[in-house]
Design an enzyme around this catalytic site. Structure first.
Site, PDB file in Angstrom:
ATOM      1  N   ARG A   1     -27.353   6.378  44.782  1.00 30.44           N
ATOM      2  CA  ARG A   1     -26.220   7.406  44.300  1.00 30.44           C
ATOM      3  C   ARG A   1     -24.879   6.648  44.079  1.00 30.44           C
ATOM      4  NH1 ARG A   1     -23.631   9.078  48.428  1.00 30.44           N
ATOM      5  NH2 ARG A   1     -25.361   9.196  49.848  1.00 30.44           N
TER       6      ARG A   1
ATOM      7  N   ASP B   1     -12.626  19.538  27.114  1.00 29.73           N
ATOM      8  CA  ASP B   1     -14.091  19.991  27.086  1.00 29.73           C
ATOM      9  C   ASP B   1     -14.485  19.410  25.406  1.00 29.73           C
ATOM     10  OD1 ASP B   1     -16.448  20.609  26.359  1.00 29.73           O
ATOM     11  OD2 ASP B   1     -16.577  22.350  28.009  1.00 29.73           O
TER      12      ASP B   1
ATOM     13  N   LYS C   1     -25.752  18.284  25.160  1.00 31.84           N
ATOM     14  CA  LYS C   1     -25.739  19.093  23.987  1.00 31.84           C
ATOM     15  C   LYS C   1     -25.765  17.726  23.024  1.00 31.84           C
ATOM     16  CE  LYS C   1     -24.964  22.521  26.384  1.00 31.84           C
ATOM     17  NZ  LYS C   1     -23.739  23.362  26.767  1.00 31.84           N
TER      18      LYS C   1
END
Ligand SMILES: *Cc1c(COP(=O)(O)O)cnc(C)c1O
Length: 374
Positions: free
Chosen positions: A47, A171, A196
């Protein structure tokens, strides 16, 4: 080095253990401690850090021209980390046409933690100026926007934010670092849904943040990433690094094909309006010419008629796939108002397209037959 070269090489080096040119996927969640108690590899626990994630973060920082990057399990986990790094009482300005879940997150999750926000049209600088408060810490930019493909002037928002003592996060999912360079325009942070275009194959869900400077805000973001634990999985990081290598050439094709489709739609009698920043008729075209290297692979159009007519056009398509999301090899179309539901701002006659890597003439032929009955 140039963008194409960075896309191939940043974060990549042959595996020192085996000489493998393509990196191995490190699934191990834990790393061995030396007899003296140290960690010679620099890795302790999955992690905290993982070799595939570290390589991906190196690549993303290089592509955006930032100091460091943090990879997350989704775009929304990355967005959440920015808001979690702020404090109760802080105020955020977001676009009124931001990715709709960004507003939902602020309204339904962060408002309860007293993070305040105002949604405004970021293409209206006077409205943004009016929305600024003494507690405004962040202006969130998203350009091109969804679903009307509006273009926000990043440099103008940065200038306004500087006067207000606020930071700017952008963004950059739809433009990618190939087309728009937010950090060079003065933004502090870039966010990506790497799901994307960066992944590029509709097969990995992930997100990332890239910072201009390794400052205190980014340290807080790093703590949210590691302690909060919404980290990107090793295989996802590996798929992303693989996808990024062809990003420059995929984006070139997405842009060329979307321009061809936009031109076809703009001349079609069954189409009322086309939203694509490459068209001279688009309101954001002059800013896009300055701010973008090319006009992107996303467009939307309004069919003459209402909801039923738009849905009928989508239903008649044979090659183009009816699905949400974007940035993959296949052309996708969606009725955005249906995706967003009751509070949508998307016109009912609007269809949004992610133009893919097929030959554009085949996509245009499919649209032609689907629009014929309209
Ligand atoms: C998809 C998308 C997101 C959300 O990313 P996920 O990876 O789905 O969590 C955020 N912003 C934009 C512009 C997007 O297209």
């Amino acid at each position: 080095m140039r963008f194409e070269t960075l896309a191939v090489h940043a974060g990549h080096r042959p595996d020192p253990a085996t000489g493998a040119v393509t990196p191995p996927i490190h699934l191990s969640t834990t790393f061995e401690r030396a007899p003296d108690g140290t960690f010679p590899s620099g890795y302790v626990y999955g992690r905290d850090a993982n070799p595939n994630r570290r390589s991906l973060e190196e690549s993303l920082a290089a592509l955006e021209g930032g100091a460091a990057a943090a990879a997350f399990a989704s775009g929304m986990a990355a967005t959440s980390a920015v808001f979690q790094a702020l404090e109760p009482g802080d105020h955020v300005i977001v676009p009124d046409d931001s990715y709709y879940i960004t507003r939902k997150l602020l309204q339904e999750v962060f408002a309860r933690w007293r993070l305040e926000h105002t949604a405004v049209d970021l293409t209206d600088l006077a409205a943004v100026e009016r929305a600024v408060r003494p507690a405004t810490r962040l202006i969130w930019v998203e350009t091109p926007s969804n679903p009307l493909i509006r273009i926000t002037d990043i440099a103008a928002i940065v200038a306004l934010a500087r006067r207000a003592g606020a930071r700017v996060a952008c963004d950059n999912t739809w433009a990618t670092p190939m087309l728009t360079r937010p950090l060079e325009l003065g933004a502090d942070l870039v966010m990506h849904s790497t799901t994307k275009y960066l992944g590029g194959h509709s097969d990995v869900l992930s997100g990332a943040l890239v910072t201009l400077t390794d400052d205190e805000l980014f340290h807080r973001i790093r703590t949210v990433q590691i302690a909060g634990g919404a980290v990107a999985a090793p295989f996802d990081c590996w798929l992303l690094l693989r996808g990024i290598r062809s990003l420059p050439y995929r984006m070139q094709a997405h842009c060329q094909h979307a321009a061809a489709v936009a031109q076809f739609l703009a001349l079609h009698p069954a189409v009322a309006r086309v939203h694509y920043p490459g068209l001279a008729s688009h309101r954001g075209h002059p800013i896009a010419v300055r701010q973008m290297k090319a006009f992107g692979g996303m467009l939307s159009f309004e069919v003459r008629g209402e909801r039923a007519e738009a849905l009928a056009v989508a239903a008649r398509l044979e090659l183009v796939t009816r699905a949400t999301s974007l940035g993959g090899p296949e052309t996708l179309i969606e009725h955005r108002a249906s995706v967003e539901g009751a509070h949508t701002r998307a016109p009912e006659s609007l269809l949004r397209m992610s133009v893919g890597l097929e030959h554009p003439d085949d996509v245009i032929a499919d649209l032609a037959q689907a629009l014929e009955g309209a």
